[in-house]
Design a protein around this motif. Sequence first.
Motif, PDB file in Angstrom:
ATOM      1  N   ASP A  32       0.872  -1.339  -0.042  1.00  0.00           N
ATOM      2  CA  ASP A  32       0.084   0.010  -0.014  1.00  0.00           C
ATOM      3  C   ASP A  32       0.730   1.135  -0.095  1.00  0.00           C
ATOM      4  OD1 ASP A  32      -2.122  -1.689   0.367  1.00  0.00           O
ATOM      5  OD2 ASP A  32      -1.952  -1.727   2.584  1.00  0.00           O
ATOM      6  N   SER A  47       2.324   0.367   4.365  1.00  0.00           N
ATOM      7  CA  SER A  47       1.885  -0.789   5.498  1.00  0.00           C
ATOM      8  C   SER A  47       3.021  -1.635   5.578  1.00  0.00           C
ATOM      9  CB  SER A  47       0.533  -1.642   4.840  1.00  0.00           C
ATOM     10  OG  SER A  47      -0.369  -1.047   4.738  1.00  0.00           O
ATOM     11  N   MET A  65      -1.375  -6.167  10.586  1.00  0.00           N
ATOM     12  CA  MET A  65      -0.335  -5.222  10.748  1.00  0.00           C
ATOM     13  C   MET A  65      -0.012  -4.534  12.102  1.00  0.00           C
ATOM     14  SD  MET A  65      -1.387  -5.515   7.731  1.00  0.00           S
ATOM     15  CE  MET A  65      -1.588  -4.268   6.606  1.00  0.00           C
ATOM     16  N   TRP A 100      -3.892  -0.638   8.739  1.00  0.00           N
ATOM     17  CA  TRP A 100      -3.903  -0.568   7.206  1.00  0.00           C
ATOM     18  C   TRP A 100      -3.221   0.397   6.512  1.00  0.00           C
ATOM     19  CZ3 TRP A 100      -8.860  -3.912   5.186  1.00  0.00           C
ATOM     20  CH2 TRP A 100      -8.732  -5.158   5.949  1.00  0.00           C
ATOM     21  N   ALA A 101      -3.576   0.668   5.225  1.00  0.00           N
ATOM     22  CA  ALA A 101      -2.763   1.542   4.551  1.00  0.00           C
ATOM     23  C   ALA A 101      -2.943   2.948   4.843  1.00  0.00           C
ATOM     24  CB  ALA A 101      -3.249   1.475   3.156  1.00  0.00           C
ATOM     25  N   ASP A 152      -8.051   3.283   4.366  1.00  0.00           N
ATOM     26  CA  ASP A 152      -7.515   3.783   3.244  1.00  0.00           C
ATOM     27  C   ASP A 152      -7.510   5.407   3.031  1.00  0.00           C
ATOM     28  OD1 ASP A 152      -6.753   1.133   3.094  1.00  0.00           O
ATOM     29  OD2 ASP A 152      -7.637   0.910   0.989  1.00  0.00           O
ATOM     30  N   GLU A 239     -11.565   0.057  -2.925  1.00  0.00           N
ATOM     31  CA  GLU A 239     -10.659   0.724  -1.936  1.00  0.00           C
ATOM     32  C   GLU A 239      -9.537   1.396  -2.216  1.00  0.00           C
ATOM     33  OE1 GLU A 239      -9.392  -2.967   0.425  1.00  0.00           O
ATOM     34  OE2 GLU A 239      -8.083  -3.695  -1.250  1.00  0.00           O
ATOM     35  N   THR A 288      -4.682  -8.259  -3.382  1.00  0.00           N
ATOM     36  CA  THR A 288      -4.837  -6.827  -3.269  1.00  0.00           C
ATOM     37  C   THR A 288      -4.240  -6.189  -4.226  1.00  0.00           C
ATOM     38  OG1 THR A 288      -2.919  -6.539  -1.649  1.00  0.00           O
ATOM     39  CG2 THR A 288      -5.171  -6.889  -0.778  1.00  0.00           C
ATOM     40  N   HIS A 290      -3.003  -1.802  -4.747  1.00  0.00           N
ATOM     41  CA  HIS A 290      -2.884  -0.695  -4.041  1.00  0.00           C
ATOM     42  C   HIS A 290      -1.770   0.165  -4.598  1.00  0.00           C
ATOM     43  CE1 HIS A 290      -4.416   1.513  -0.183  1.00  0.00           C
ATOM     44  NE2 HIS A 290      -3.517   2.111  -0.603  1.00  0.00           N
ATOM     45  N   HIS A 305       2.249  -2.623  -5.316  1.00  0.00           N
ATOM     46  CA  HIS A 305       3.009  -3.753  -4.647  1.00  0.00           C
ATOM     47  C   HIS A 305       2.690  -5.052  -5.372  1.00  0.00           C
ATOM     48  CE1 HIS A 305      -0.960  -3.887  -2.029  1.00  0.00           C
ATOM     49  NE2 HIS A 305      -0.884  -4.777  -2.751  1.00  0.00           N
ATOM     50  N   ARG A 316       3.607  -8.811   1.444  1.00  0.00           N
ATOM     51  CA  ARG A 316       3.858  -8.171  -0.017  1.00  0.00           C
ATOM     52  C   ARG A 316       4.687  -7.321  -0.003  1.00  0.00           C
ATOM     53  NH1 ARG A 316      -2.223  -5.533   0.961  1.00  0.00           N
ATOM     54  NH2 ARG A 316      -1.209  -5.596   3.139  1.00  0.00           N
TER      55      ARG A 316
HETATM   56  O1  FUB Z   1      -3.233  -3.548   3.450  1.00  0.00           O
HETATM   57  C1  FUB Z   1      -4.480  -3.994   4.108  1.00  0.00           C
HETATM   58  C2  FUB Z   1      -5.326  -3.484   3.093  1.00  0.00           C
HETATM   59  O2  FUB Z   1      -5.230  -4.340   1.729  1.00  0.00           O
HETATM   60  C3  FUB Z   1      -5.218  -2.235   2.440  1.00  0.00           C
HETATM   61  O3  FUB Z   1      -5.977  -1.161   3.572  1.00  0.00           O
HETATM   62  C4  FUB Z   1      -6.257  -2.197   1.361  1.00  0.00           C
HETATM   63  O4  FUB Z   1      -5.903  -1.417   0.419  1.00  0.00           O
HETATM   64  C5  FUB Z   1      -5.508  -3.662   0.934  1.00  0.00           C
HETATM   65  O5  FUB Z   1      -4.315  -3.293   0.071  1.00  0.00           O
END
Ligand code: FUB
Length: 339
Positions: A32, A47, A65, A100-101, A152, A239, A288, A290, A305, A316
């Motif tokens: 991300d 991330s 994460m 997350w991202a 996100d 997303e 995913t 992103h 990624h 990733r």
């Molecule tokens: O990395 C976790 C989640 O996976 C992100 O928030 C999404 O955009 C997807 O990449």
Amino acid sequence: DTETVASQADSVASKKHAPISQPLVSHIFTADPSAHVFNGRIYVYPSHDIDAGTPENDNGDHFDMRDYHVLSMDSIGGKVTDHGVALSVNDIPWAGRQLWAPDAMFVNGTYYLYFPVKDKQDIFRIGVATSKSPEGPFVAEPQPIPGTYSIDPTVFKDDDGSCYLYFGGIWGGQLQLWDNNKFNEKGQLRKPEQQAILPRVGKLAANMKQLDGEVKEIKIVDDQGKTFLEGQNDKRFFEAAWLHKYNGKYYFSYSTGDTHFINYAIGDSPYGPFTYKGVVLNPVDGWTNHHSIVEVNGKWYIFYHDVQLSGKTHLRNVKVAELKYNSDGTIQPLTAYSN
Ligand code: FUB
């Protein structure tokens, strides 16, 4: 013999699938990537993927994460520095799980890191943390940004200095639980014939820690001005929002999630509506997709990624490739593997 033929075929297949770029770092897993140029240096806010052992499901629980690392480099292709832990989930007073991202922005001498994390009730919200340095460490505000939700976050600073926070993600990102900015625990994903759920935008207040007014929905429309249905899942928003400006136009790009594209749409205002134009990045290896899009010294790049290092969807590695425009302002779609 058959073995030789089979191994020749394998080698042709793997050449066809050769990645066009290599991971920026390989000592940690990263995803991300939100890239910016601050003080002439390229900073990437990804991330930080880990193997937490959490079983995989459609809510993305396997993306478990716990902290962020900031990466930087002086040029595309240059040595990449990992600045270590910039923010940990343990240092966010309201956080439960799943960092997350993220994205970052610089305003009036301060760097702001925006991040989604589930609160202690397991509801995703968006937080902000500050630092005097682009690489952190960042100090989180004691509460999430009032009025924000889902995942996100990304921040766009317009030419007049106004900043806008874009956010949202369906499925595990919980956007379906928010109607008219109110939490609805019974909120459902849309049926194929219903209008798709729309991403959100809010103008940031001058202090960058609050919104100035209500969160609005962003319309992504086709060339007839119609929003997409949920069934048009190779086009509708899922997303990973990103906003950039090119030749005076606003480009809103996003992931289609379960069909794995990064698409884009162009508009005349940071609030949209944005007219759908096509694919920026075709599906990558891993579930995913992103990205971020940034100009560096007059060239445009997409940070993205895939799972080249691990082969696993939740582990990733971030990459970068050049992005090209056509003379009419449309983007040349990129495939991350040679064919
Ligand atoms: O990395 C976790 C989640 O996976 C992100 O928030 C999404 O955009 C997807 O990449």
